[in-house]
Design an enzyme around this catalytic site. Structure first.
Site, PDB file in Angstrom:
ATOM      1  N   CYS A 169       0.838  -1.205   0.000  1.00 11.53           N
ATOM      2  CA  CYS A 169       0.000   0.000   0.000  1.00 11.53           C
ATOM      3  C   CYS A 169       0.871   1.253   0.000  1.00 11.53           C
ATOM      4  O   CYS A 169       0.608   2.212  -0.742  1.00 11.53           O
ATOM      5  CB  CYS A 169      -0.951  -0.010   1.188  1.00 11.53           C
ATOM      6  SG  CYS A 169      -0.146  -0.051   2.820  1.00 11.53           S
ATOM      7  N   SER A 193      -6.904  -0.226  10.491  1.00  9.47           N
ATOM      8  CA  SER A 193      -6.932  -0.708   9.108  1.00  9.47           C
ATOM      9  C   SER A 193      -5.844  -1.738   8.838  1.00  9.47           C
ATOM     10  O   SER A 193      -5.743  -2.258   7.728  1.00  9.47           O
ATOM     11  CB  SER A 193      -6.774   0.462   8.139  1.00  9.47           C
ATOM     12  OG  SER A 193      -5.452   0.965   8.160  1.00  9.47           O
ATOM     13  N   ALA A 194      -5.033  -2.019   9.842  1.00  5.97           N
ATOM     14  CA  ALA A 194      -3.948  -3.005   9.685  1.00  5.97           C
ATOM     15  C   ALA A 194      -4.406  -4.338  10.260  1.00  5.97           C
ATOM     16  O   ALA A 194      -4.417  -4.529  11.474  1.00  5.97           O
ATOM     17  CB  ALA A 194      -2.679  -2.529  10.381  1.00  5.97           C
ATOM     18  N   GLY A 195      -4.799  -5.244   9.390  1.00  7.50           N
ATOM     19  CA  GLY A 195      -5.261  -6.557   9.825  1.00  7.50           C
ATOM     20  C   GLY A 195      -4.110  -7.493  10.132  1.00  7.50           C
ATOM     21  O   GLY A 195      -2.933  -7.117  10.073  1.00  7.50           O
ATOM     22  N   GLY A 240      -2.839  -9.898   8.418  1.00  5.60           N
ATOM     23  CA  GLY A 240      -1.926 -10.099   7.297  1.00  5.60           C
ATOM     24  C   GLY A 240      -0.885  -8.998   7.224  1.00  5.60           C
ATOM     25  O   GLY A 240       0.308  -9.251   7.048  1.00  5.60           O
ATOM     26  N   THR A 241      -1.337  -7.744   7.376  1.00  4.98           N
ATOM     27  CA  THR A 241      -0.412  -6.604   7.351  1.00  4.98           C
ATOM     28  C   THR A 241       0.575  -6.692   8.500  1.00  4.98           C
ATOM     29  O   THR A 241       1.786  -6.513   8.322  1.00  4.98           O
ATOM     30  CB  THR A 241      -1.199  -5.283   7.446  1.00  4.98           C
ATOM     31  OG1 THR A 241      -2.065  -5.174   6.320  1.00  4.98           O
ATOM     32  CG2 THR A 241      -0.255  -4.094   7.478  1.00  4.98           C
ATOM     33  N   ARG A 242       0.082  -6.992   9.685  1.00  6.65           N
ATOM     34  CA  ARG A 242       0.951  -7.036  10.865  1.00  6.65           C
ATOM     35  C   ARG A 242       1.967  -8.173  10.790  1.00  6.65           C
ATOM     36  O   ARG A 242       3.082  -8.054  11.295  1.00  6.65           O
ATOM     37  CB  ARG A 242       0.098  -7.167  12.130  1.00  6.65           C
ATOM     38  CG  ARG A 242      -0.786  -5.952  12.380  1.00  6.65           C
ATOM     39  CD  ARG A 242      -1.753  -6.147  13.531  1.00  6.65           C
ATOM     40  NE  ARG A 242      -2.658  -5.021  13.669  1.00  6.65           N
ATOM     41  CZ  ARG A 242      -2.406  -3.929  14.372  1.00  6.65           C
ATOM     42  NH1 ARG A 242      -1.260  -3.821  15.012  1.00  6.65           N
ATOM     43  NH2 ARG A 242      -3.286  -2.951  14.431  1.00  6.65           N
ATOM     44  N   ALA A 243       1.583  -9.258  10.145  1.00  2.00           N
ATOM     45  CA  ALA A 243       2.499 -10.400  10.039  1.00  2.00           C
ATOM     46  C   ALA A 243       3.557 -10.188   8.958  1.00  2.00           C
ATOM     47  O   ALA A 243       4.524 -10.948   8.877  1.00  2.00           O
ATOM     48  CB  ALA A 243       1.715 -11.671   9.740  1.00  2.00           C
ATOM     49  N   ASN A 244       3.375  -9.147   8.134  1.00  2.00           N
ATOM     50  CA  ASN A 244       4.272  -8.950   6.994  1.00  2.00           C
ATOM     51  C   ASN A 244       4.991  -7.608   7.028  1.00  2.00           C
ATOM     52  O   ASN A 244       5.362  -7.070   5.989  1.00  2.00           O
ATOM     53  CB  ASN A 244       3.477  -9.066   5.684  1.00  2.00           C
ATOM     54  CG  ASN A 244       3.063 -10.483   5.375  1.00  2.00           C
ATOM     55  OD1 ASN A 244       3.830 -11.272   4.845  1.00  2.00           O
ATOM     56  ND2 ASN A 244       1.828 -10.810   5.713  1.00  2.00           N
TER      57      ASN A 244
END
Length: 319
Positions: free
Chosen positions: A129, A160-162, A164-168
């Protein structure tokens, strides 16, 4: 009548669900074929079922087992970098073209405003993003002057950071940095992401710092304005937060750039805001909206090429 190419979306979370709605509302050449998840209770799967879209909670294996899979030509992967590697192997084995919304970066980096027309790979990576929002600005400066260093800071609402975002996060920074150099044209790049816990949540904000050769500031400002207009053509909520700022870095007081040493030239500072279209996600989640909007633009381009070439695994449908 317009021909439509059937697509599958892997990942029934926020990004996948928003993308599904964009495909159904805004796409010129795509038709939903299947929504794939791993949580039978996910809202994304429930919505897809209400829309009459084939669904499975069995992941990639469940997708292959669906009758409609034989008609799927393009698959969007909105899961995680780790999961994408297997998904890509399976889909490539079945001749399905892949649009990767994770930071896995298996295929070439694609940012519609920069290189969509030039790429047509079996796997197209949508960077991140932050990359979608900021790298066009670096590229705009590169059109005018040699860019030595570019640093971007993407600030997004924590809500807005799910997962998936947090794991990556690590993959985010590395993929964005590499794309700053490859697509943005910078000799060296750096990417930072900030999860902002403010309440009420703030819209996505991005800051871009570029150090280039000394050149005409008006030319850079005009190049940036043209690039902003290009991005706005598929992300209407993308805009400059304030006028572009310039600072001349003299040879007497150079900036010390790690890996490059002391540099002088022109520092360009650009401040952006990305407001989401609120199709499924809240309007502050511009970070997710710009990813789904860019992926939709990529999918439509792939479909146009398939339609023009008469290539479709299951035959194209007329709408």
């Amino acid at each position: 009548m317009n021909d439509r190419v059937k697509v599958a979306i892997i990942g029934s979370g926020n990004i996948g669900t928003d993308l599904m709605i964009k495909v159904m509302r805004n796409s010129q050449h795509l038709k939903m074929g299947a929504m794939v998840g791993i949580d039978p209770a996910s809202d994304g799967l429930a919505r897809a079922q209400r829309f009459g879209v084939a669904t499975t909670a069995g992941g990639i294996d469940g997708l292959i087992g669906l009758d409609v899979f034989a008609d799927i030509d393009i698959a969007f992967d909105a899961t995680s970098a780790g999961a994408h590697r297997r998904h890509n192997e399976v889909l490539q084995a079945h001749g399905v073209q892949v649009i990767d919304l994770t930071p896995a970066a298996i295929g070439p980096y694609v940012i519609p405003a920069i290189n969509l027309e030039a790429e047509n790979a079996a796997n197209m990576n949508m960077v991140t993003c932050g990359g979608q929002a900021t790298i066009p600005i670096v590229a705009a400066v590169s059109r005018v002057a040699k860019v030595h260093y570019a640093e971007i800071v993407a600030s997004i609402a924590s809500k807005s950071a799910g997962p998936g975002t947090r794991a990556n996060i690590d993959e985010f920074t590395e993929t964005t940095r590499a794309a700053i150099e490859q697509l943005g044209g910078a000799t060296r790049g750096k990417a930072i992401i900030v999860l902002n816990p403010a309440e009420p949540p703030l819209v996505m904000r991005d800051t871009v710092f570029v150090l280039s050769d000394l050149t005409d500031q008006e030319k850079i400002e005009k190049s940036i304005a043209r690039m902003v207009n290009t991005v706005q053509s598929y992300v209407p909520g993308y805009r400059l937060k304030q006028r572009v700022q310039f600072d001349v870095v003299s040879r007497d007081s150079p900036l010390n750039v790690p890996g490059l040493g002391p540099l002088s030239g022109l520092k360009t500072s650009v401040f952006l805001e990305v407001e989401g279209a609120a199709h499924y996600l809240p309007s502050y989640a511009g970070n997710l909206d710009i990813m789904t909007s860019a992926a939709l633009a990529c999918g439509d381009m792939m479909a146009r090429r398939r339609i023009a070439a008469g290539i479709a695994r299951g035959g194209m449908e007329a709408m």
